[in-house]
Write an enzyme that holds these catalytic residues in place. Structure first.
Site, short mmCIF file in Angstrom:
data_model
loop_
_atom_site.label_atom_id
_atom_site.label_comp_id
_atom_site.label_asym_id
_atom_site.label_seq_id
_atom_site.Cartn_x
_atom_site.Cartn_y
_atom_site.Cartn_z
N ASP A 2 -8.93 -2.05 -1.78
CA ASP A 2 -7.74 -1.77 -0.99
C ASP A 2 -6.47 -1.80 -1.85
O ASP A 2 -6.35 -2.62 -2.75
CB ASP A 2 -7.64 -2.82 0.13
N GLY A 3 -5.55 -0.93 -1.52
CA GLY A 3 -4.24 -0.94 -2.18
C GLY A 3 -3.97 0.30 -3.03
O GLY A 3 -2.94 0.39 -3.69
N GLY A 5 -3.27 3.39 -2.09
CA GLY A 5 -2.12 4.14 -1.59
C GLY A 5 -0.81 3.46 -1.98
O GLY A 5 0.12 4.11 -2.47
N ARG A 15 -0.44 9.52 -2.77
CA ARG A 15 -1.42 8.47 -2.51
C ARG A 15 -2.75 8.73 -3.21
O ARG A 15 -3.43 7.81 -3.66
CB ARG A 15 -1.66 8.35 -1.00
N HIS A 19 -6.11 6.61 -5.57
CA HIS A 19 -7.58 6.64 -5.49
C HIS A 19 -8.17 6.99 -6.86
O HIS A 19 -9.14 6.39 -7.31
CB HIS A 19 -8.05 7.65 -4.44
N SER A 47 -14.33 4.42 5.45
CA SER A 47 -14.71 3.77 6.70
C SER A 47 -14.75 4.76 7.86
O SER A 47 -14.17 5.85 7.76
CB SER A 47 -13.73 2.63 7.02
N LEU A 114 -29.20 -3.75 -11.17
CA LEU A 114 -28.27 -3.99 -10.06
C LEU A 114 -28.37 -2.88 -9.00
O LEU A 114 -28.55 -1.71 -9.33
CB LEU A 114 -26.85 -4.03 -10.64
C1 FPP Z 1 -8.36 2.02 0.11
O1 FPP Z 1 -7.02 2.13 -0.36
C2 FPP Z 1 -9.29 2.83 -0.68
C3 FPP Z 1 -10.00 3.92 -0.22
C4 FPP Z 1 -9.89 4.40 1.18
C5 FPP Z 1 -10.92 4.71 -1.06
C6 FPP Z 1 -11.34 4.13 -2.36
C7 FPP Z 1 -12.41 4.97 -2.94
C8 FPP Z 1 -12.74 5.04 -4.23
C9 FPP Z 1 -12.02 4.26 -5.31
C10 FPP Z 1 -13.88 5.94 -4.64
C11 FPP Z 1 -15.23 5.35 -4.37
C12 FPP Z 1 -16.28 6.35 -4.57
C13 FPP Z 1 -17.60 6.10 -4.82
C14 FPP Z 1 -18.54 7.24 -4.90
C15 FPP Z 1 -18.12 4.75 -5.00
P1 FPP Z 1 -5.88 2.52 0.68
O2 FPP Z 1 -5.68 4.00 0.62
O3 FPP Z 1 -6.24 1.98 2.02
O4 FPP Z 1 -4.63 1.81 0.09
P2 FPP Z 1 -3.37 1.28 0.94
O5 FPP Z 1 -3.90 0.15 1.78
O6 FPP Z 1 -2.44 0.84 -0.13
O7 FPP Z 1 -2.88 2.44 1.75
#
Ligand code: FPP
Length: 223
Positions: A2-3, A5, A15, A19, A47, A114
């Protein structure tokens, strides 16, 4: 994870750049966990609630997940890592992405290192609803905790010992609701793109200092 964005917004970036930056954190932390001998490592990649995001961000996340799978599966396979997925395979998930998930799962199926589980289109309540539906469909008459466990997305996945939530949020946000009944929760202020192996080590250190009692009296207080 999380974080992402907020990390991007702090830098006046879109944003989606957050990612992209989060990919490096993910593979550094996965590598660190693997080196420590962690057996199961699960990430919340998308999610059931993330569909509510702006359509461009959703599209980006779907493509980003696919790119990561394509780009990393061979490297993970070479490292004896087993890739698995939990989540709903509903019509919103593009067929092509489902195929990529199946490819990655099949390629790494017999690996013995793993287990890297990716929660995609995952929600803890949805998982329980799906489990109950399948129990009903199977005409099961007596339901125990084991029955529920057997009907989760991955019955072989052990309950997590430790859950780390980044970015200073103190919520479970519908993650592994059944499985984390007795997990230790560690909250970190660090935004996911800044999360490094040292942050994992300090989360594990915090975990090691906890006294896990599972409702009993435990080692330090039991007489
Ligand atoms: C939350 O941050 C993060 C996500 C919704 C996506 C994270 C996904 C990846 C790093 C890729 C993973 C892929 C694989 C195949 C394992 P947020 O956007 O909610 O941040 P915020 O809370 O600051 O808005």
């Amino acid at each position: 994870m999380d974080g992402n964005g907020r990390w991007a917004e702090q830098r006046n970036l879109p944003r989606t750049e957050g990612h992209t930056a989060g990919e490096q954190s993910l593979f550094e932390v996965l590598d660190a966990a693997d080196a420590l001998g962690v057996g199961w490592f699960t990430v919340f990649a998308f999610s059931t609630e993330n569909w509510r995001r702006p359509v461009d961000e959703v599209r980006f996340l779907l493509e980003f997940n696919e790119e990561i799978l394509l780009g990393r599966q061979q490297e993970l396979h070479d490292r004896n890592i087993r890739i698995r997925f939990i989540g709903r395979r509903d019509r919103r998930v593009p067929r092509r992405l489902i195929r990529r998930m199946e490819e990655a799962t099949n390629l790494t199926r017999t690996n013995t290192g793993l287990t890297f589980t990716i929660a995609f289109n995952y929600g803890g309540r949805a998982e329980l609803v799906d489990a109950v539906q399948r129990i009903i469909d199977g005409n099961v008459r007596r339901v125990t905790e084991k029955t529920i466990k057997r009907h989760l997305y991955d019955p072989g996945m052990p309950d997590p010992d430790l859950v780390v939530r980044t970015s200073g949020e103190y919520r479970i946000s519908n993650f592994l609701l059944w499985e984390l009944a007795y997990s230790e929760l560690v909250f970190s202020e660090v935004l996911w793109p800044d999360f490094r192996r040292e942050n994992l080590y300090s989360a594990i250190k915090e975990y090691q200092d906890r006294d896990r009692r599972y409702g009993g009296v435990g080692e330090s207080t039991g007489r």
